[in-house]
Each structure stands twice: as C-alpha cells, then as structure tokens.
Design a protein around this motif. Structure first.
Motif, PDB file in Angstrom:
ATOM      1  N   MET A   1     -44.939-106.556  80.747  1.00  0.00           N
ATOM      2  CA  MET A   1     -45.575-105.282  81.103  1.00  0.00           C
ATOM      3  C   MET A   1     -44.662-104.433  81.996  1.00  0.00           C
ATOM      4  O   MET A   1     -44.640-103.203  81.874  1.00  0.00           O
ATOM      5  CB  MET A   1     -46.915-105.532  81.795  1.00  0.00           C
ATOM      6  N   THR A   2     -43.888-105.069  82.853  1.00  0.00           N
ATOM      7  CA  THR A   2     -42.918-104.328  83.660  1.00  0.00           C
ATOM      8  C   THR A   2     -41.847-103.707  82.766  1.00  0.00           C
ATOM      9  O   THR A   2     -41.469-102.543  82.945  1.00  0.00           O
ATOM     10  CB  THR A   2     -42.260-105.249  84.703  1.00  0.00           C
ATOM     11  N   GLY A   3     -41.368-104.449  81.783  1.00  0.00           N
ATOM     12  CA  GLY A   3     -40.388-103.910  80.841  1.00  0.00           C
ATOM     13  C   GLY A   3     -40.947-102.745  80.040  1.00  0.00           C
ATOM     14  O   GLY A   3     -40.258-101.743  79.816  1.00  0.00           O
ATOM     15  N   ILE A   4     -42.206-102.851  79.639  1.00  0.00           N
ATOM     16  CA  ILE A   4     -42.833-101.762  78.887  1.00  0.00           C
ATOM     17  C   ILE A   4     -42.995-100.532  79.764  1.00  0.00           C
ATOM     18  O   ILE A   4     -42.799 -99.398  79.301  1.00  0.00           O
ATOM     19  CB  ILE A   4     -44.171-102.235  78.292  1.00  0.00           C
ATOM     20  N   SER A   5     -43.313-100.722  81.042  1.00  0.00           N
ATOM     21  CA  SER A   5     -43.462 -99.564  81.922  1.00  0.00           C
ATOM     22  C   SER A   5     -42.123 -98.868  82.152  1.00  0.00           C
ATOM     23  O   SER A   5     -42.091 -97.660  82.378  1.00  0.00           O
ATOM     24  CB  SER A   5     -44.089 -99.975  83.249  1.00  0.00           C
ATOM     25  N   PHE A   6     -41.013 -99.599  82.090  1.00  0.00           N
ATOM     26  CA  PHE A   6     -39.696 -98.963  82.166  1.00  0.00           C
ATOM     27  C   PHE A   6     -39.379 -98.222  80.872  1.00  0.00           C
ATOM     28  O   PHE A   6     -38.651 -97.232  80.880  1.00  0.00           O
ATOM     29  CB  PHE A   6     -38.612-100.020  82.415  1.00  0.00           C
ATOM     30  N   MET A   7     -39.898 -98.689  79.747  1.00  0.00           N
ATOM     31  CA  MET A   7     -39.578 -98.124  78.443  1.00  0.00           C
ATOM     32  C   MET A   7     -40.370 -96.847  78.147  1.00  0.00           C
ATOM     33  O   MET A   7     -39.896 -95.982  77.414  1.00  0.00           O
ATOM     34  CB  MET A   7     -39.873 -99.171  77.365  1.00  0.00           C
ATOM     35  N   ILE A   8     -41.558 -96.696  78.703  1.00  0.00           N
ATOM     36  CA  ILE A   8     -42.443 -95.582  78.357  1.00  0.00           C
ATOM     37  C   ILE A   8     -41.795 -94.212  78.567  1.00  0.00           C
ATOM     38  O   ILE A   8     -41.882 -93.354  77.679  1.00  0.00           O
ATOM     39  CB  ILE A   8     -43.786 -95.716  79.092  1.00  0.00           C
ATOM     40  N   PRO A   9     -41.125 -93.926  79.697  1.00  0.00           N
ATOM     41  CA  PRO A   9     -40.516 -92.595  79.835  1.00  0.00           C
ATOM     42  C   PRO A   9     -39.454 -92.289  78.784  1.00  0.00           C
ATOM     43  O   PRO A   9     -39.333 -91.140  78.340  1.00  0.00           O
ATOM     44  CB  PRO A   9     -39.895 -92.621  81.235  1.00  0.00           C
ATOM     45  N   ILE A  10     -38.705 -93.295  78.353  1.00  0.00           N
ATOM     46  CA  ILE A  10     -37.682 -93.083  77.322  1.00  0.00           C
ATOM     47  C   ILE A  10     -38.346 -92.726  75.995  1.00  0.00           C
ATOM     48  O   ILE A  10     -37.903 -91.816  75.285  1.00  0.00           O
ATOM     49  CB  ILE A  10     -36.808 -94.346  77.170  1.00  0.00           C
ATOM     50  N   ILE A  11     -39.424 -93.427  75.653  1.00  0.00           N
ATOM     51  CA  ILE A  11     -40.146 -93.142  74.413  1.00  0.00           C
ATOM     52  C   ILE A  11     -40.750 -91.740  74.451  1.00  0.00           C
ATOM     53  O   ILE A  11     -40.690 -90.989  73.467  1.00  0.00           O
ATOM     54  CB  ILE A  11     -41.260 -94.195  74.183  1.00  0.00           C
ATOM     55  N   VAL A  12     -41.319 -91.355  75.584  1.00  0.00           N
ATOM     56  CA  VAL A  12     -41.938 -90.031  75.704  1.00  0.00           C
ATOM     57  C   VAL A  12     -40.894 -88.941  75.557  1.00  0.00           C
ATOM     58  O   VAL A  12     -41.097 -87.966  74.813  1.00  0.00           O
ATOM     59  CB  VAL A  12     -42.700 -89.914  77.042  1.00  0.00           C
ATOM     60  N   CYS A  13     -39.761 -89.078  76.251  1.00  0.00           N
ATOM     61  CA  CYS A  13     -38.698 -88.063  76.139  1.00  0.00           C
ATOM     62  C   CYS A  13     -38.140 -87.974  74.723  1.00  0.00           C
ATOM     63  O   CYS A  13     -37.931 -86.878  74.202  1.00  0.00           O
ATOM     64  CB  CYS A  13     -37.578 -88.373  77.117  1.00  0.00           C
ATOM     65  N   GLY A  14     -37.911 -89.116  74.095  1.00  0.00           N
ATOM     66  CA  GLY A  14     -37.418 -89.107  72.714  1.00  0.00           C
ATOM     67  C   GLY A  14     -38.417 -88.485  71.760  1.00  0.00           C
ATOM     68  O   GLY A  14     -38.040 -87.738  70.855  1.00  0.00           O
ATOM     69  N   GLY A  15     -39.690 -88.761  71.957  1.00  0.00           N
ATOM     70  CA  GLY A  15     -40.716 -88.174  71.100  1.00  0.00           C
ATOM     71  C   GLY A  15     -40.835 -86.677  71.275  1.00  0.00           C
ATOM     72  O   GLY A  15     -41.004 -85.931  70.298  1.00  0.00           O
TER      73      GLY A  15
END
Length: 104
Positions: free
Chosen positions: A14-28
C-alpha cells in the motif's frame, strides 16, 4: 503469526501504491490533454522512430501534442518502477529507494 506477516506485506504494498498514484494521475492527465486537443490518434500522427530531438518540429500543433502524449506514456511506463521504489522504501527506508527503482 502468519496473519501478522500478511498485514505487514499489505502495508508495504500500500505504501508503494501511494507513491505510484501521483505518477499515474499526471500521466493520465497528460494523455487526456494530448488526445483531447491533438486528436484521438495523436500517438500515431508522427512516423515511427521520430524523437523530439530528431525530425520532429515541436512548435507545430501536432508536434506539441505528440510530445505531450509521449510524456504521458513515459509517466505510465515509469509508474511500476516508482511503485517498487515505494515498496523498497517502506521495507528498508531511504537506502533502498535507488535499488527499488533499478529493480522496477
């Protein structure tokens, strides 16, 4: 005992996913803007093998939105590496960030 280990693994993921969310949002957002303003097929608007540093003119409408689409694509590709770095950070703190990026 097994239940406690399962919770710890879930916490690291879950910590790894929370780091990944901003990258996914910006890419989207970048991909949506490129497809909204440049057209739904902006990814194939330029011939294959062209980079922003070769034969592409980034100051044209198509060239600019193609470049924005490429940035969104790179962000989506980079998201897995960011997630693995977040998991490594959760397990071993700061010294594990770069090995986590490399593994990802």
């Amino acid at each position: 005992m097994a239940k406690k280990k399962k919770i710890i693994i879930k916490q690291h993921v879950m910590t790894g996913i929370s780091f990944m969310i901003p990258i996914i949002v910006c890419g989207g957002i970048l991909g949506a803007l490129a497809k909204g303003f440049g057209g739904y097929d902006i990814g194939s608007a330029v011939e294959a093998g062209v980079t922003p540093f070769s034969n592409l003119d980034p100051f044209t409408w198509t060239g600019f939105w193609w470049s924005v689409n490429q940035l969104g694509t790179y962000a989506m590709d980079f998201s897995v590496a960011v997630m693995t770095a977040g998991i490594a950070f959760s397990i071993a703190q700061r010294p594990a960030i770069i090995p986590g990026l490399i593994i990802g």
